[in-house]
Motif scaffolding. Structure first.
Motif, PDB file in Angstrom:
ATOM      1  N   ALA A 148       0.832  -1.202   0.000  1.00 18.02           N
ATOM      2  CA  ALA A 148       0.000   0.000   0.000  1.00 18.02           C
ATOM      3  C   ALA A 148       0.865   1.250   0.000  1.00 18.02           C
ATOM      4  CB  ALA A 148      -0.916   0.002   1.212  1.00 18.02           C
ATOM      5  N   ARG A 149       0.284   2.333  -0.477  1.00 19.99           N
ATOM      6  CA  ARG A 149       0.939   3.634  -0.391  1.00 19.99           C
ATOM      7  C   ARG A 149       0.468   4.314   0.877  1.00 19.99           C
ATOM      8  NH1 ARG A 149       0.744   8.520  -4.899  1.00 19.99           N
ATOM      9  NH2 ARG A 149       2.144   9.956  -3.774  1.00 19.99           N
ATOM     10  N   PHE A 150       1.399   4.916   1.594  1.00 25.45           N
ATOM     11  CA  PHE A 150       1.086   5.523   2.877  1.00 25.45           C
ATOM     12  C   PHE A 150      -0.082   6.505   2.741  1.00 25.45           C
ATOM     13  CE2 PHE A 150       1.941   8.610   6.373  1.00 25.45           C
ATOM     14  CZ  PHE A 150       1.833   7.723   7.428  1.00 25.45           C
ATOM     15  N   GLY A 151      -1.177   6.213   3.459  1.00 27.27           N
ATOM     16  CA  GLY A 151      -2.333   7.086   3.461  1.00 27.27           C
ATOM     17  C   GLY A 151      -3.385   6.793   2.421  1.00 27.27           C
ATOM     18  N   CYS A 155      -4.106   1.464   2.976  1.00 26.28           N
ATOM     19  CA  CYS A 155      -3.393   1.772   4.227  1.00 26.28           C
ATOM     20  C   CYS A 155      -4.351   2.284   5.302  1.00 26.28           C
ATOM     21  CB  CYS A 155      -2.292   2.795   3.948  1.00 26.28           C
ATOM     22  SG  CYS A 155      -1.440   3.406   5.416  1.00 26.28           S
ATOM     23  N   LYS A 156      -5.248   3.194   4.910  1.00 20.87           N
ATOM     24  CA  LYS A 156      -6.287   3.753   5.776  1.00 20.87           C
ATOM     25  C   LYS A 156      -5.763   4.678   6.870  1.00 20.87           C
ATOM     26  CE  LYS A 156      -9.446  -0.135   5.017  1.00 20.87           C
ATOM     27  NZ  LYS A 156     -10.302  -1.168   5.636  1.00 20.87           N
ATOM     28  N   ILE A 157      -4.464   5.015   6.829  1.00 23.79           N
ATOM     29  CA  ILE A 157      -3.917   5.987   7.770  1.00 23.79           C
ATOM     30  C   ILE A 157      -4.386   7.386   7.370  1.00 23.79           C
ATOM     31  CG2 ILE A 157      -1.768   7.189   8.349  1.00 23.79           C
ATOM     32  CD1 ILE A 157      -1.997   4.841  10.056  1.00 23.79           C
ATOM     33  N   SER A 158      -4.729   8.212   8.340  1.00 23.34           N
ATOM     34  CA  SER A 158      -5.124   9.591   8.064  1.00 23.34           C
ATOM     35  C   SER A 158      -3.865  10.430   7.841  1.00 23.34           C
ATOM     36  CB  SER A 158      -5.936  10.169   9.222  1.00 23.34           C
ATOM     37  OG  SER A 158      -6.157  11.556   9.045  1.00 23.34           O
ATOM     38  N   LEU A 159      -3.702  10.940   6.608  1.00 22.20           N
ATOM     39  CA  LEU A 159      -2.521  11.737   6.313  1.00 22.20           C
ATOM     40  C   LEU A 159      -2.501  13.027   7.130  1.00 22.20           C
ATOM     41  CD1 LEU A 159      -2.039  11.451   2.441  1.00 22.20           C
ATOM     42  CD2 LEU A 159      -0.691  10.401   4.252  1.00 22.20           C
ATOM     43  N   ALA A 160      -3.663  13.609   7.386  1.00 22.05           N
ATOM     44  CA  ALA A 160      -3.722  14.871   8.121  1.00 22.05           C
ATOM     45  C   ALA A 160      -3.076  14.757   9.494  1.00 22.05           C
ATOM     46  CB  ALA A 160      -5.174  15.329   8.255  1.00 22.05           C
ATOM     47  N   ALA A 161      -3.156  13.585  10.083  1.00 23.14           N
ATOM     48  CA  ALA A 161      -2.574  13.378  11.412  1.00 23.14           C
ATOM     49  C   ALA A 161      -1.059  13.244  11.363  1.00 23.14           C
ATOM     50  CB  ALA A 161      -3.180  12.139  12.060  1.00 23.14           C
ATOM     51  N   ALA A 235       4.818  12.401   6.878  1.00 22.49           N
ATOM     52  CA  ALA A 235       5.669  11.404   7.529  1.00 22.49           C
ATOM     53  C   ALA A 235       5.997  10.261   6.583  1.00 22.49           C
ATOM     54  CB  ALA A 235       4.989  10.878   8.783  1.00 22.49           C
ATOM     55  N   GLY A 236       7.138   9.635   6.799  1.00 22.18           N
ATOM     56  CA  GLY A 236       7.574   8.534   5.947  1.00 22.18           C
ATOM     57  C   GLY A 236       7.337   7.180   6.584  1.00 22.18           C
ATOM     58  N   CYS A 237       7.209   6.180   5.745  1.00 25.59           N
ATOM     59  CA  CYS A 237       7.035   4.796   6.202  1.00 25.59           C
ATOM     60  C   CYS A 237       7.939   3.907   5.364  1.00 25.59           C
ATOM     61  CB  CYS A 237       5.575   4.368   6.061  1.00 25.59           C
ATOM     62  SG  CYS A 237       5.276   2.644   6.551  1.00 25.59           S
ATOM     63  N   ASN A 238       8.745   3.076   6.011  1.00 30.21           N
ATOM     64  CA  ASN A 238       9.642   2.181   5.275  1.00 30.21           C
ATOM     65  C   ASN A 238       8.970   0.880   4.849  1.00 30.21           C
ATOM     66  OD1 ASN A 238       9.428   0.777   7.677  1.00 30.21           O
ATOM     67  ND2 ASN A 238      11.557   1.073   8.295  1.00 30.21           N
TER      68      ASN A 238
END
Length: 272
Positions: A148-151, A155-161, A235-238
């Motif tokens: 997945a691509r971050f956000g 992924c479902k991560i909130s980019l705003a956070a 933010a970055g994710c490896n």
């Protein structure tokens, strides 16, 4: 669809090109001898901007269009192409009635900019039609890292956070310094920086390294950087499972197989 304006023997049609960049800049051109206002956007007169070929079909083939002619427009600057401002831009070409531009147009082709290559003094642009998504693999390939691509939706991560605005405080030969990093530049490695001001406004860069208050970008900016330029950090994710679990608490949405045995399991022999 009502296209009665195409029926009269005397034609009043011309081509209309609409280009939308990912940063919101939108340009319009018509193959007519005067500007036209369509949907509150002024389409500039460009009589010589006529597509050489347009191939349409009712099958699953990708629509094709020769885009070499449009790149001669002064509104599409060479430095913007090189900087990547036109990467992923949307394109639509329609046939419109120049006597009444607000009448329903005949849509000919739509797509987005793919690969942009330089040939001598000109540029050639690959246009990806709606059917290009069918070229993607139907079944994802297994991998120990996240696909997945971050956000994104997977992924479902909130980019705003995980985004913050900062101001450029120093520029060195190979690094940029942001006092707002507070010594935590490492958190943004593999993340993204998008300029919100200055000559590079709208451009995005991948952050490949960082230490303290300094970061290193994957590619250099073509425009001048000035102290005080604002940028949005993501933010970055490896893409490792441990990072997803411990740092972001998102292990339930990890799109990889970190514990799947590799090919070395197949090459083992008894007693190894």
């Amino acid at each position: 669809m009502s296209l009665a304006w195409l029926d009269p023997g005397l034609t009043t049609s011309c081509y209309a090109w609409r280009l939308e960049r990912t940063d919101g800049v939108t340009l319009g051109f018509v193959s007519h001898d005067r500007d036209l206002l369509i949907d509150n956007l002024r389409y500039r007169a460009a009589p010589g901007m006529v597509p050489s070929t347009i191939a349409l079909s009712d099958g699953l083939d990708i629509d094709n269009v020769d885009m070499e002619g449009i790149m001669t427009s002064t509104a599409i600057a060479e430095k913007d192409l090189i900087a990547g401002r036109w990467n992923g831009a949307k394109l639509s070409i329609s046939l419109i009635n120049w006597e009444d531009p607000e009448q329903e147009p005949l849509h000919l082709i739509c797509g987005e900019f793919g690969e942009i290559t330089r040939s001598g003094d000109s540029f050639r642009v690959e246009i990806l039609g709606p059917m290009s998504v069918l070229d993607a693999a139907l079944v994802p390939v297994t991998s120990p890292t996240c696909r997945a691509r971050f956000g994104d939706r997977a992924c479902k991560i909130s980019l705003a956070a995980h985004q913050v605005e900062m101001t450029l405080t120093a520029v060195t030969l190979d690094a940029l310094e942001f006092a707002g990093l507070n010594g935590q530049a490492a958190l943004y490695i593999y993340g993204e920086l998008r300029w919100l001001g200055g000559e590079n406004c709208g451009l995005r860069h991948t952050i490949i390294a960082g230490e303290g208050d300094r970061i290193h970008l994957a590619d250099h900016t073509d425009r001048k950087l000035s102290i005080g330029d604002r940028a949005l950090f993501t933010a970055g994710c490896n893409k490792n499972f441990v990072t997803c679990r411990d740092r972001f608490g998102n292990s339930q949405n990890f799109r990889g197989e970190p514990y799947l045995p590799g090919n070395d399991l197949l090459t083992r022999y008894p007693g190894a």
